[in-house]
Design a protein around this motif. Structure first.
Motif, PDB file in Angstrom:
ATOM      1  N   LEU A 169      18.853   5.599  17.877  1.00  0.00           N
ATOM      2  CA  LEU A 169      18.414   6.983  18.027  1.00  0.00           C
ATOM      3  C   LEU A 169      18.843   7.895  16.872  1.00  0.00           C
ATOM      4  O   LEU A 169      18.014   8.654  16.358  1.00  0.00           O
ATOM      5  N   ILE A 172      16.548   7.641  13.996  1.00  0.00           N
ATOM      6  CA  ILE A 172      15.164   8.067  14.220  1.00  0.00           C
ATOM      7  C   ILE A 172      15.041   9.588  14.249  1.00  0.00           C
ATOM      8  O   ILE A 172      14.189  10.164  13.567  1.00  0.00           O
ATOM      9  N   ILE A 173      15.915  10.243  15.031  1.00  0.00           N
ATOM     10  CA  ILE A 173      15.779  11.700  15.200  1.00  0.00           C
ATOM     11  C   ILE A 173      16.939  12.488  14.603  1.00  0.00           C
ATOM     12  O   ILE A 173      16.903  13.716  14.594  1.00  0.00           O
ATOM     13  N   GLY A 174      17.987  11.809  14.155  1.00  0.00           N
ATOM     14  CA  GLY A 174      19.130  12.510  13.577  1.00  0.00           C
ATOM     15  C   GLY A 174      20.307  12.577  14.540  1.00  0.00           C
ATOM     16  O   GLY A 174      20.182  12.323  15.738  1.00  0.00           O
ATOM     17  N   PRO A 177      20.339  16.047  17.248  1.00  0.00           N
ATOM     18  CA  PRO A 177      19.445  15.882  18.409  1.00  0.00           C
ATOM     19  C   PRO A 177      19.883  14.747  19.340  1.00  0.00           C
ATOM     20  O   PRO A 177      19.751  14.856  20.562  1.00  0.00           O
ATOM     21  N   THR A 178      20.430  13.669  18.770  1.00  0.00           N
ATOM     22  CA  THR A 178      20.929  12.568  19.600  1.00  0.00           C
ATOM     23  C   THR A 178      22.070  13.025  20.486  1.00  0.00           C
ATOM     24  O   THR A 178      22.122  12.703  21.679  1.00  0.00           O
TER      25      THR A 178
END
Length: 197
Positions: A169, A172-174, A177-178
């Motif tokens: 994760l 993928i999103i940083g 945000p995780t």
């Protein structure tokens, strides 16, 4: 008889760490002490992943499920910090980042079915063996056999799965945000496990 066994165990638990300390093997002494502490805590708490789900579904008892959720939340936070610090230092994130796919579903079903048939998870099996429940020796033997077979077959499955898409994760999103997603998920889980059913 029970008092003699208790004294014998107490002597063993005292002499082993003292032996390690006398040989200046502080790591082994610390590991031994942590193992004894962990075993005592697990035995007294009756901690078990299988019973966490069983009690929640069958008896509407959320106590063990709350404990498991807190355990996973603390572990996730710890791994998050360790990996984040490694990335900040320019290193590869530690830990195995494995592919996500059908194999996880199948493995989860097999593992869950095994826990149900065995009457507990690996931790509770070890506790019950230590407490003298003879029929759990069969469960422990099954765990050992399954682990050996898994070790022999690991290379084969690793070669098949290593080419699969890995899901990590933060990649993928940083990171931020995780962290927000983790916090929301565990907050909602703990909130749900506090409410009356």
């Amino acid at each position: 008889m029970q008092r003699k066994v208790a004294y014998g165990l107490l002597f063993f638990f005292l002499i082993v760490p003292l032996y390690f300390l006398a040989n200046q093997n502080f790591t082994r002494a610390a590991v031994f002490a942590l193992g004894i502490g962990f075993g005592y805590a697990v035995s007294r708490s009756r901690f078990c992943f299988a019973s966490a789900f069983r009690d929640l579904i069958m008896f509407r008892d959320k106590a063990m499920s709350r404990g498991v959720t807190v355990l996973i939340a603390v572990s996730a936070a710890g791994f998050f910090v360790v990996q984040f610090l490694a990335v900040l230092q320019g290193n590869v994130p530690p830990g195995k980042i494995n592919p996500v796919g059908w194999h996880l579903v199948i493995g989860g079903i097999i593992f869950g079915a095994g826990m149900v048939l065995a009457g507990g998870c690996v931790i509770s099996t070890l506790v019950r063996v230590g407490e003298g429940f003879f029929h759990y020796w069969g469960v422990l033997l099954g765990i050992v056999i399954g682990s050996v077979l898994g070790a022999f077959g690991y290379g084969y499955w690793k070669d098949i799965l290593i080419s699969s898409q890995k899901f990590w994760l933060p990649g993928i999103i940083g990171w931020f945000p995780t962290l927000i997603i983790y916090a929301i998920i565990f907050f909602l889980l703990l909130k749900a496990l506090r409410e009356e059913m």
